[in-house]
Design a protein around this motif. Structure first.
Motif, PDB file in Angstrom:
ATOM      1  N   THR A 193     -20.314  18.958   0.199  1.00 50.38           N
ATOM      2  CA  THR A 193     -18.184  17.909  -0.595  1.00 50.38           C
ATOM      3  C   THR A 193     -18.817  16.857  -0.160  1.00 50.38           C
ATOM      4  N   ASP A 194     -17.901  15.457  -0.024  1.00 49.12           N
ATOM      5  CA  ASP A 194     -17.997  13.901   0.210  1.00 49.12           C
ATOM      6  C   ASP A 194     -16.441  13.797  -0.525  1.00 49.12           C
ATOM      7  N   TYR A 195     -15.731  12.652   0.834  1.00 46.41           N
ATOM      8  CA  TYR A 195     -14.481  12.251   0.253  1.00 46.41           C
ATOM      9  C   TYR A 195     -14.661  10.883   0.974  1.00 46.41           C
ATOM     10  N   ARG A 196     -13.742   9.965   0.086  1.00 43.38           N
ATOM     11  CA  ARG A 196     -13.863   8.320   0.259  1.00 43.38           C
ATOM     12  C   ARG A 196     -11.775   8.064   0.387  1.00 43.38           C
ATOM     13  N   MET A 197     -11.827   7.708   1.212  1.00 43.12           N
ATOM     14  CA  MET A 197     -10.539   6.866   0.938  1.00 43.12           C
ATOM     15  C   MET A 197     -10.692   5.684   0.211  1.00 43.12           C
ATOM     16  N   VAL A 198      -9.988   5.960  -0.871  1.00 38.99           N
ATOM     17  CA  VAL A 198      -9.933   3.652  -1.451  1.00 38.99           C
ATOM     18  C   VAL A 198      -8.955   2.778  -1.163  1.00 38.99           C
ATOM     19  N   GLY A 199      -8.905   1.959  -0.982  1.00 41.97           N
ATOM     20  CA  GLY A 199      -7.444   0.943  -1.361  1.00 41.97           C
ATOM     21  C   GLY A 199      -7.042   0.723  -2.674  1.00 41.97           C
ATOM     22  N   THR A 200      -5.982   0.196  -3.323  1.00 43.63           N
ATOM     23  CA  THR A 200      -5.208  -0.884  -4.161  1.00 43.63           C
ATOM     24  C   THR A 200      -6.471  -1.385  -5.263  1.00 43.63           C
ATOM     25  N   ASP A 201      -7.402  -1.735  -4.655  1.00 41.94           N
ATOM     26  CA  ASP A 201      -9.003  -2.645  -4.937  1.00 41.94           C
ATOM     27  C   ASP A 201      -9.819  -2.119  -4.848  1.00 41.94           C
ATOM     28  N   TRP A 202      -9.673   0.019  -5.083  1.00 44.53           N
ATOM     29  CA  TRP A 202     -10.690   0.264  -5.134  1.00 44.53           C
ATOM     30  C   TRP A 202     -11.679   0.620  -4.694  1.00 44.53           C
ATOM     31  N   LYS A 203     -11.852  -0.639  -2.891  1.00 43.99           N
ATOM     32  CA  LYS A 203     -12.895  -0.389  -2.524  1.00 43.99           C
ATOM     33  C   LYS A 203     -12.647   0.368  -0.832  1.00 43.99           C
ATOM     34  N   PRO A 204     -13.468   1.276  -0.334  1.00 48.13           N
ATOM     35  CA  PRO A 204     -13.173   1.989   0.364  1.00 48.13           C
ATOM     36  C   PRO A 204     -12.889   2.059   1.707  1.00 48.13           C
ATOM     37  N   VAL A 205     -11.291   2.319   1.870  1.00 47.38           N
ATOM     38  CA  VAL A 205     -10.990   1.735   4.006  1.00 47.38           C
ATOM     39  C   VAL A 205     -11.287   2.453   4.803  1.00 47.38           C
ATOM     40  N   PRO A 206     -11.080   2.498   5.881  1.00 44.36           N
ATOM     41  CA  PRO A 206     -11.352   3.418   7.285  1.00 44.36           C
ATOM     42  C   PRO A 206     -10.476   5.034   6.969  1.00 44.36           C
ATOM     43  N   TRP A 207     -10.948   5.858   7.022  1.00 44.66           N
ATOM     44  CA  TRP A 207     -10.513   7.001   7.018  1.00 44.66           C
ATOM     45  C   TRP A 207     -10.020   7.476   9.084  1.00 44.66           C
ATOM     46  N   ASP A 208      -9.029   6.477   9.443  1.00 41.40           N
ATOM     47  CA  ASP A 208      -9.164   7.226  10.463  1.00 41.40           C
ATOM     48  C   ASP A 208      -7.794   7.183  10.880  1.00 41.40           C
ATOM     49  N   PHE A 209      -6.811   7.967   9.856  1.00 42.38           N
ATOM     50  CA  PHE A 209      -5.734   8.651   9.432  1.00 42.38           C
ATOM     51  C   PHE A 209      -4.240   7.738  10.114  1.00 42.38           C
ATOM     52  N   ASN A 210      -4.428   6.629   9.344  1.00 43.79           N
ATOM     53  CA  ASN A 210      -3.621   5.908   9.747  1.00 43.79           C
ATOM     54  C   ASN A 210      -3.420   4.741   8.857  1.00 43.79           C
ATOM     55  N   ALA A 211      -3.680   5.480   7.565  1.00 46.03           N
ATOM     56  CA  ALA A 211      -4.473   4.915   6.115  1.00 46.03           C
ATOM     57  C   ALA A 211      -2.988   4.058   5.241  1.00 46.03           C
ATOM     58  N   PRO A 212      -3.331   3.287   4.312  1.00 49.67           N
ATOM     59  CA  PRO A 212      -1.994   2.287   3.881  1.00 49.67           C
ATOM     60  C   PRO A 212      -1.053   3.638   3.338  1.00 49.67           C
ATOM     61  N   GLN A 213      -0.353   3.165   3.079  1.00 52.39           N
ATOM     62  CA  GLN A 213       0.379   5.192   2.205  1.00 52.39           C
ATOM     63  C   GLN A 213      -0.063   4.524   0.957  1.00 52.39           C
ATOM     64  N   PHE A 220      -6.569  14.323 -11.139  1.00 52.34           N
ATOM     65  CA  PHE A 220      -6.929  13.839 -11.892  1.00 52.34           C
ATOM     66  C   PHE A 220      -8.206  13.747 -11.872  1.00 52.34           C
ATOM     67  N   MET A 221      -9.439  13.840 -12.518  1.00 49.89           N
ATOM     68  CA  MET A 221     -10.861  13.478 -12.062  1.00 49.89           C
ATOM     69  C   MET A 221     -11.080  12.438 -12.948  1.00 49.89           C
ATOM     70  N   GLY A 222     -11.991  11.501 -11.962  1.00 47.99           N
ATOM     71  CA  GLY A 222     -12.173  10.669 -11.364  1.00 47.99           C
ATOM     72  C   GLY A 222     -13.607   9.754 -11.485  1.00 47.99           C
ATOM     73  N   PHE A 223     -13.913   8.498 -12.227  1.00 50.20           N
ATOM     74  CA  PHE A 223     -15.316   8.262 -12.118  1.00 50.20           C
ATOM     75  C   PHE A 223     -15.549   6.784 -11.257  1.00 50.20           C
ATOM     76  N   LEU A 224     -16.175   6.521 -10.241  1.00 55.72           N
ATOM     77  CA  LEU A 224     -15.738   5.060  -8.876  1.00 55.72           C
ATOM     78  C   LEU A 224     -16.924   4.094  -8.982  1.00 55.72           C
ATOM     79  N   PRO A 225     -17.870   3.532  -9.906  1.00 58.12           N
ATOM     80  CA  PRO A 225     -19.117   3.287  -9.480  1.00 58.12           C
ATOM     81  C   PRO A 225     -18.887   1.911  -8.153  1.00 58.12           C
ATOM     82  N   ASP A 226     -19.658   1.665  -7.703  1.00 56.48           N
ATOM     83  CA  ASP A 226     -19.616   1.050  -5.983  1.00 56.48           C
ATOM     84  C   ASP A 226     -20.206  -0.091  -6.456  1.00 56.48           C
ATOM     85  N   LEU A 227     -19.597  -1.250  -6.454  1.00 58.29           N
ATOM     86  CA  LEU A 227     -20.218  -2.860  -6.816  1.00 58.29           C
ATOM     87  C   LEU A 227     -21.413  -3.359  -5.866  1.00 58.29           C
TER      88      LEU A 227
END
Ligand SMILES: Cc1cc2nc3c(=O)[nH]c(=O)nc-3n(C[C@H](O)[C@H](O)[C@H](O)COP(=O)(O)O)c2cc1C
Length: 358
Positions: free
Chosen positions: A60-80, A216-223
């Motif tokens: 498994t692996d997990y990322r939290m991403v912002g509305t710009d699809w860039k990873p944001v810190p997984w610090d349990f204080n993420a924006p809604q 849903f399933m998604g595909f997210l390229p890393d810039l």
């Protein structure tokens, strides 16, 4: 004080906020924290017999991403409005060991007027039916079976089955219904042309409630790396999914009628979102990402926010259910207003138009 109680298939829940299945309900401590948060029910991490599904947990692996699809810190204080993009697996404990642990947790839950609900994910149907019978024999009060997990298409063959075919759903639910009499909640995919049709198939075959709808399933390229984020496609969920799930719930309510319990999952991030799903026709709402993003206390805030909203509206949770869905109109029913569309087109000349169309 607002009346938060709701009734699903003969069960009374003290409120319609349910902690949904996921890594946060994979340990006794996690489940106890969810019970203590004040939710109406907790769905345990799913299990099945597939060794491939169990070993997938190590991949498994997990990322939290912002509305710009860039990873944001997984610090349990993420924006809604952050989304979770992840590859998940199933619990590695044996079915028997996990159920032994859960039945004690369900007894603890009962003292807190809560339920711990075991969850099966379909792999082999005969085995799933046999497990359902064990669940009933052990004294669990509800069973959830997920036949629409998003990872089904990507996981090793047969590890997790994703059903999109109404006649297959009928076969599965009929077998389960013949095997057990405890309330049976069937969790369905959103990755089908017509989730309401699948919900109808589940209802007609004996489900007591349906849960709509899987992520849903998604595909997210890393810039930066030019590679797929996490190397693979992965399941994606975010606050943006709420209107999609809400429509699915509203259409299912229209098809199945108001008496059949529909539960919403996928997109709720607050107590007001729970209210939005109730208005769309859901009897209750299952939340997972919120807990992964913000911790178990976010569930307490959810219940409180819903309660405050209902107080302010002077209405009970039950009365709120379906109010908006039952006023859903077709495009053809709208009155003609030929002047409207022009107001929403951008000005052709340079310079912004100052007046707001509304
Ligand atoms: C990391 C993760 C693991 C999950 N594992 C399971 C699972 O084992 N069984 C299941 O039925 N749903 C599982 N789900 C789905 C959630 O229970 C929930 O239905 C879904 O995430 C949509 O709700 P949300 O928008 O509140 O996250 C998982 C979700 C996430 C994010």
């Amino acid at each position: 004080m607002a009346d938060l109680r709701i009734h699903i298939s003969g069960l009374e829940l003290k409120n319609p906020v349910i902690c949904s299945s996921g890594e946060h309900t994979m340990t006794a401590e996690g489940i106890r924290a969810a019970i203590a948060s004040g939710v109406g029910a907790v769905v345990a991490k799913s299990v099945n017999e597939s060794l491939a599904a169990k070993s997938q947990l190590d991949k498994t692996d997990y990322r939290m991403v912002g509305t710009d699809w860039k990873p944001v810190p997984w610090d349990f204080n993420a924006p809604q409005d952050a989304s979770i993009f992840c590859r998940s697996g199933l619990i590695q404990k044996s079915f028997e060991d996990w159920m032994q642990e859960l039945i004690f947790l369900d007894r603890e839950a009962a003292v807190a007027d809560c339920y711990v609900i075991p969850s099966l994910i379909l792999s082999d149907l005969d085995q799933c039916v046999a497990y359902a019978q064990v669940v009933q024999k052990m004294g669990f009060r509800v069973l959830e079976v997920n036949i629409g997990a998003p990872h089904g298409d990507e996981a090793a063959k047969g590890a997790i089955v994703l059903e999109r075919d109404a006649s297959r759903i009928e076969t599965i639910v009929k077998r389960l219904r013949e095997a057990v009499s405890i309330p049976l909640w069937i969790k369905l995919t959103g990755q089908s042309e017509n989730p309401a049709l699948l919900a109808d198939a589940a209802r007609n075959s004996g489900a007591d409630a349906v849960v709509l709808m899987g992520r849903f399933m998604g595909f997210l390229p890393d810039l930066e790396t030019h590679k797929p984020l996490l190397n693979t496609s992965a399941a994606l969920g975010g606050a943006w999914a709420l209107p999609l799930t809400a429509r699915c719930v509203a259409l299912a309510r229209k098809r199945l009628g108001p008496q059949f319990p529909i539960l919403a999952t996928n997109g709720a991030r607050s107590g007001l979102d729970v209210a939005r799903f109730l208005l769309s026709g859901a009897y209750a709402v299952e939340l997972a990402s919120l807990v992964l993003m913000r911790g178990y206390s976010a569930l307490t805030q959810c219940v409180e926010e819903l309660s405050d909203y209902l107080d302010a509206q002077g209405i009970s949770a039950k009365q709120l259910t379906g109010l908006a869905a039952d006023q859903l109109q077709s495009y053809a029913e709208q009155v003609d207003r030929p002047e409207i569309w022009r107001k929403f087109c951008p000005p052709v000349e340079a310079g912004a138009r100052s007046e707001n169309p509304y």
